[in-house]
Structures are given as structure tokens and as C-alpha cells.
Design a protein around this motif. Structure first.
Motif, PDB file in Angstrom:
ATOM      1  N   ILE A   1       0.846  -1.199   0.000  1.00 65.13           N
ATOM      2  CA  ILE A   1       0.000   0.000   0.000  1.00 65.13           C
ATOM      3  C   ILE A   1       0.880   1.248   0.000  1.00 65.13           C
ATOM      4  N   THR A   2       1.978   1.200   0.754  1.00 65.29           N
ATOM      5  CA  THR A   2       2.920   2.326   0.777  1.00 65.29           C
ATOM      6  C   THR A   2       3.542   2.541  -0.593  1.00 65.29           C
ATOM      7  N   VAL A   3       3.957   1.432  -1.233  1.00 64.98           N
ATOM      8  CA  VAL A   3       4.548   1.520  -2.572  1.00 64.98           C
ATOM      9  C   VAL A   3       3.531   2.098  -3.563  1.00 64.98           C
ATOM     10  N   THR A   4       2.290   1.613  -3.494  1.00 69.40           N
ATOM     11  CA  THR A   4       1.234   2.097  -4.383  1.00 69.40           C
ATOM     12  C   THR A   4       0.950   3.571  -4.136  1.00 69.40           C
ATOM     13  N   GLY A   5       0.962   3.964  -2.865  1.00 70.50           N
ATOM     14  CA  GLY A   5       0.746   5.373  -2.515  1.00 70.50           C
ATOM     15  C   GLY A   5       1.836   6.268  -3.068  1.00 70.50           C
ATOM     16  N   ASN A   6       3.076   5.800  -2.997  1.00 63.68           N
ATOM     17  CA  ASN A   6       4.189   6.579  -3.540  1.00 63.68           C
ATOM     18  C   ASN A   6       4.062   6.753  -5.053  1.00 63.68           C
ATOM     19  N   ALA A   7       3.634   5.674  -5.729  1.00 62.10           N
ATOM     20  CA  ALA A   7       3.442   5.752  -7.179  1.00 62.10           C
ATOM     21  C   ALA A   7       2.310   6.729  -7.519  1.00 62.10           C
ATOM     22  N   ALA A   8       1.226   6.682  -6.736  1.00 67.26           N
ATOM     23  CA  ALA A   8       0.103   7.600  -6.958  1.00 67.26           C
ATOM     24  C   ALA A   8       0.530   9.046  -6.708  1.00 67.26           C
ATOM     25  N   ASN A   9       1.336   9.263  -5.678  1.00 68.06           N
ATOM     26  CA  ASN A   9       1.847  10.606  -5.391  1.00 68.06           C
ATOM     27  C   ASN A   9       2.660  11.149  -6.560  1.00 68.06           C
ATOM     28  N   SER A  10       3.502  10.290  -7.138  1.00 64.84           N
ATOM     29  CA  SER A  10       4.347  10.707  -8.254  1.00 64.84           C
ATOM     30  C   SER A  10       3.499  11.149  -9.448  1.00 64.84           C
ATOM     31  N   ILE A  11       2.470  10.358  -9.765  1.00 64.90           N
ATOM     32  CA  ILE A  11       1.609  10.688 -10.904  1.00 64.90           C
ATOM     33  C   ILE A  11       0.843  11.982 -10.647  1.00 64.90           C
TER      34      ILE A  11
END
Length: 271
Positions: free
Chosen positions: A143-153
């Protein structure tokens, strides 16, 4: 600190604190706006410095682009890494990206960008699924990894909605030209192409035939400078978590043609 020493402020005191915080934030913003007006940016210097940073080495230049599957074919564009390079040189900006909500099925991130000098602002929300193919919710780490990817986009989209497209394109094209290198003859193209194809297979298990289809071509010899840049963008997207091998290859591996080829190979192996 023990509970016996913890002081609970009355509602009125909490309201006063909130007002004080808001006043401080307004003062900070007013100060930043005044500074931006006093020291306006030089667009030429911003562009020149951004290009210099984006093309300082191959790894940096490669990180400036992405490629994602959409409708069975990859689309390309400037990445979050390029957004950060431009922001650092554009100046007089406030930017932020953070997760604002996590539901049972999605993580929601919001990116904001405010040009204090031009008084132009933009905000973007990005939603990413946190449920796997098996229907189970991701682990906390995923979930943390997915959140970081969403933040980047979200960050990337917000920044590129504020910074003029002409500026972004100029820096992006310079980075793209830098990563392909000198491809003035067929021998250099073959060497660069082989390196990209070998990397995709070694790191992600994507075979040569699939690479050709990703590029929208029929034969390997049709993969030239533009397609090599596309492949490098795909590699960067995989590294950044913007996409996965499954998402990237699903349209290709589930196509009728691909299934026929798999059945043909299976028959040949049995014979």
C-alpha cells in the motif's frame, strides 16, 4: 510524557490555535508571493538549466520520460523526475503530493502546484487500486509503494498543468535525444536496440517477439531511434512503479494471435 501531564485544551483554545496557524500560513504565502514578484524568473535561464540537469548523464536523461500501455499501445511523455527538475529551476512555486484517503479498495493521492509569480494553481487526484487479482487487499508495504506511485503521478500532472507546455517539451525532447545517443548508422542502432531488448528480458522476462509488438512493429529491424526511446521509457515506468509487467503485457499476451502462437509452440514441443 505521561497522561497525568497531558493538558487537554478547551474548544475555544483549540479554535484560537487553528486561527493562529492559519494566520502564520497566510503570512508565509504573502511573503513568498512578494518575493516572487520582486525576483521574477528568467525563462531562458530556467530552460537552459533544466536541459543541463536533464542531460547531465544517461541515467538522469532516461528518468525524464515514461511509457504506459493505453488501449493496447504505449503512450509516452515527460515523467515526474522531469517535473522535479523543472520545478527546481522554474522557481517561485509551491508543490506538494500526498495521500489524502485510503479506502477498502483504493488509495487516493492529491498533487498540487502553485506558481506564486503567475498566480496559477492546479490540483490533481489520482486513484490506484490496492486490491490484488485474488481479491485480497495489499499488505501495508505494498500500500505504501502504491501510494508513492500515486503521489508521483499526481505531482507530475499538477506540475505540468501549470508549467507551460512549450517549456516542458523543450527539456523533454533534449533528454530524449540524449538517451538515444548517436544512432547515425545501422551498426549503432543494432547495438543500442540489442541492449534495450536484452535488459527487458533479463530484468522483466519480456521476450524479443513481445518487444516488437510493444513497439507496434512487425520485425526487429523496424525498431529504430524512436522505438528505442519508447523502450527506455517503458523501462523507466516499470522502475518507477507507474505500471507493472502484467499491466504492460496483458493486451499482447491475451491477444488471439499470441494465444495461437502459444498453442503452436506447445504442439511443436509435443511432436
Amino acid at each position: 510524557m505521561g497522561l497525568e501531564n497531558y493538558e487537554v485544551l478547551p474548544v475555544e483554545a483549540q479554535d484560537v490555535q487553528i486561527i493562529q496557524v492559519d494566520a502564520v500560513e497566510r503570512a508565509n504565502v504573502d511573503s513568498q508571493v512578494a518575493t516572487a514578484k520582486q525576483y521574477p524568473r528568467s525563462i531562458k535561464r530556467c530552460v537552459d538549466n533544466s536541459i543541463a540537469m536533464a542531460t547531465m548523464d544517461v541515467d538522469t536523461a532516461q528518468s525524464c520520460g515514461y511509457a504506459l500501455p493505453r488501449g493496447g499501445k504505449p503512450i509516452t511523455g515527460p515523467s515526474v523526475h522531469l517535473a522535479k527538475i523543472i520545478v527546481s529551476n522554474w522557481g517561485n512555486m509551491r508543490t506538494e503530493a500526498k495521500v489524502v484517503q485510503i479506502t477498502d479498495k483504493q488509495i487516493i493521492s492529491r498533487g498540487t502546484c502553485w506558481d506564486l509569480e503567475a498566480n496559477v494553481a492546479s490540483a490533481f487526484e489520482v486513484r490506484r487500486s490496492i486490491v490484488g487479482k485474488n481479491g485480497n487487499k495489499f499488505s501495508d508495504d505494498m500500500i505504501t509503494v502504491t501510494g508513492n506511485a500515486a503521489n508521483s503521478i499526481a505531482y507530475r500532472n499538477a506540475v505540468f498543468a501549470v508549467v507551460p507546455k512549450a517549456v516542458v517539451e523543450k527539456v523533454y525532447k533534449a533528454a530524449q535525444k540524449f538517451i538515444t545517443g548517436d544512432l547515425s548508422d545501422e551498426e549503432k542502432i543494432i547495438k543500442r536496440r540489442k541492449g534495450a531488448i536484452d535488459f527487458l528480458f533479463d530484468e522483466y522476462g519480456i521476450i524479443e517477439e513481445e518487444v516488437i509488438k510493444l513497439c507496434g512493429k512487425q520485425t526487429i529491424n523496424q525498431i529504430k531511434a524512436n522505438e528505442i526511446a519508447l523502450l527506455l521509457g517503458i523501462v523507466q515506468s516499470l522502475k518507477d512503479g507507474d505500471t507493472t509487467v502484467d499491466e504492460l503485457m496483458k493486451p499482447i499476451r491475451e491477444s488471439k494471435e499470441s494465444k495461437k502462437e502459444a498453442m503452436k509452440k506447445a504442439v511443436e514441443q509435443n511432436d
